[in-house]
Write a protein that holds these residues in place. Structure first.
Motif, mmCIF file in Angstrom:
data_model
loop_
_atom_site.group_PDB
_atom_site.id
_atom_site.type_symbol
_atom_site.label_atom_id
_atom_site.label_comp_id
_atom_site.label_asym_id
_atom_site.label_seq_id
_atom_site.Cartn_x
_atom_site.Cartn_y
_atom_site.Cartn_z
ATOM 1 N N PHE A 131 111.087 -22.592 -49.756
ATOM 2 C CA PHE A 131 112.337 -21.903 -50.975
ATOM 3 C C PHE A 131 112.682 -20.327 -50.122
ATOM 4 C CE2 PHE A 131 110.898 -24.982 -53.426
ATOM 5 C CZ PHE A 131 111.510 -25.303 -53.870
ATOM 6 N N ILE A 132 113.863 -19.909 -50.846
ATOM 7 C CA ILE A 132 114.048 -19.077 -50.240
ATOM 8 C C ILE A 132 114.504 -18.217 -50.801
ATOM 9 C CG2 ILE A 132 115.723 -17.085 -48.765
ATOM 10 C CD1 ILE A 132 115.297 -18.555 -46.118
ATOM 11 N N GLU A 147 106.318 -21.906 -50.169
ATOM 12 C CA GLU A 147 105.685 -23.129 -50.809
ATOM 13 C C GLU A 147 105.991 -22.989 -51.488
ATOM 14 O OE1 GLU A 147 102.973 -24.458 -47.665
ATOM 15 O OE2 GLU A 147 104.729 -24.831 -46.505
ATOM 16 N N ALA A 148 106.730 -23.995 -52.626
ATOM 17 C CA ALA A 148 106.156 -24.662 -54.002
ATOM 18 C C ALA A 148 106.499 -25.623 -53.917
ATOM 19 C CB ALA A 148 106.782 -23.291 -54.729
ATOM 20 N N PRO A 149 105.936 -26.133 -55.348
ATOM 21 C CA PRO A 149 106.547 -27.402 -55.976
ATOM 22 C C PRO A 149 107.610 -27.675 -56.253
ATOM 23 C CG PRO A 149 104.877 -26.818 -57.474
ATOM 24 C CD PRO A 149 105.045 -25.361 -56.368
ATOM 25 N N ASN A 150 108.494 -26.700 -56.968
ATOM 26 C CA ASN A 150 110.033 -26.483 -57.211
ATOM 27 C C ASN A 150 110.267 -25.193 -57.226
ATOM 28 O OD1 ASN A 150 109.506 -25.398 -60.392
ATOM 29 N ND2 ASN A 150 108.546 -28.290 -59.805
ATOM 30 N N ALA A 151 112.015 -24.711 -57.922
ATOM 31 C CA ALA A 151 112.695 -24.177 -58.446
ATOM 32 C C ALA A 151 111.789 -23.142 -59.089
ATOM 33 C CB ALA A 151 113.994 -23.369 -57.626
ATOM 34 N N ASP A 152 111.151 -23.624 -60.088
ATOM 35 C CA ASP A 152 110.905 -22.976 -61.115
ATOM 36 C C ASP A 152 109.620 -22.045 -61.268
ATOM 37 O OD1 ASP A 152 111.014 -22.595 -64.808
ATOM 38 O OD2 ASP A 152 109.352 -23.606 -64.078
ATOM 39 N N VAL A 206 117.303 -18.580 -55.898
ATOM 40 C CA VAL A 206 116.202 -19.657 -55.228
ATOM 41 C C VAL A 206 117.358 -20.962 -54.440
ATOM 42 C CG1 VAL A 206 113.772 -20.599 -55.386
ATOM 43 C CG2 VAL A 206 114.634 -18.591 -57.011
ATOM 44 N N VAL A 207 116.748 -20.686 -53.157
ATOM 45 C CA VAL A 207 117.332 -22.523 -52.300
ATOM 46 C C VAL A 207 116.221 -22.462 -52.038
ATOM 47 C CG1 VAL A 207 118.593 -22.993 -50.802
ATOM 48 C CG2 VAL A 207 119.570 -20.564 -52.463
ATOM 49 N N GLU A 208 116.456 -24.399 -52.330
ATOM 50 C CA GLU A 208 115.239 -24.994 -50.917
ATOM 51 C C GLU A 208 115.854 -24.857 -49.594
ATOM 52 O OE1 GLU A 208 112.929 -29.282 -51.027
ATOM 53 O OE2 GLU A 208 113.885 -28.774 -53.444
#
Length: 83
Positions: free
Chosen positions: A4-5, A53-58, A76-78
């Motif tokens: 994500f960025i 790197e993350a499981p999700n945007a939240d 946040v954008v994947e």
């Protein structure tokens, strides 16, 4: 793991906090939200662009809020690398 960025204001960050952020990224360890910082890019206008790197945007939002940065999921954008 998805990448994500995100972007947010970061112009008034104390040098100690910036050093802590850099140290966390260098460690390569994920935080309590499962977010692993990969890099932070600073624009001249004080905007920070964080690559993680993350499981999700939240999880990215929660990780930023835990260290005092206001962030919303719309910031946040994947992303995926093309290289």
């Amino acid at each position: 793991m998805p990448k994500f960025i995100d972007h947010h204001e970061m112009s008034d960050v104390a040098p100690e906090m910036a050093a802590g952020i850099a140290e966390r990224i260098k460690s390569g360890e994920p935080d309590e939200h499962g977010v692993k910082g990969l890099n932070v890019f600073m624009a001249k206008d004080g905007t920070a662009y964080c690559l993680s790197e993350a499981p999700n945007a939240d999880a990215v939002v929660q990780a930023h809020q835990a260290v005092g940065f206001a962030l919303e999921e719309s910031d946040v954008v994947e992303v995926q690398s093309v290289v």
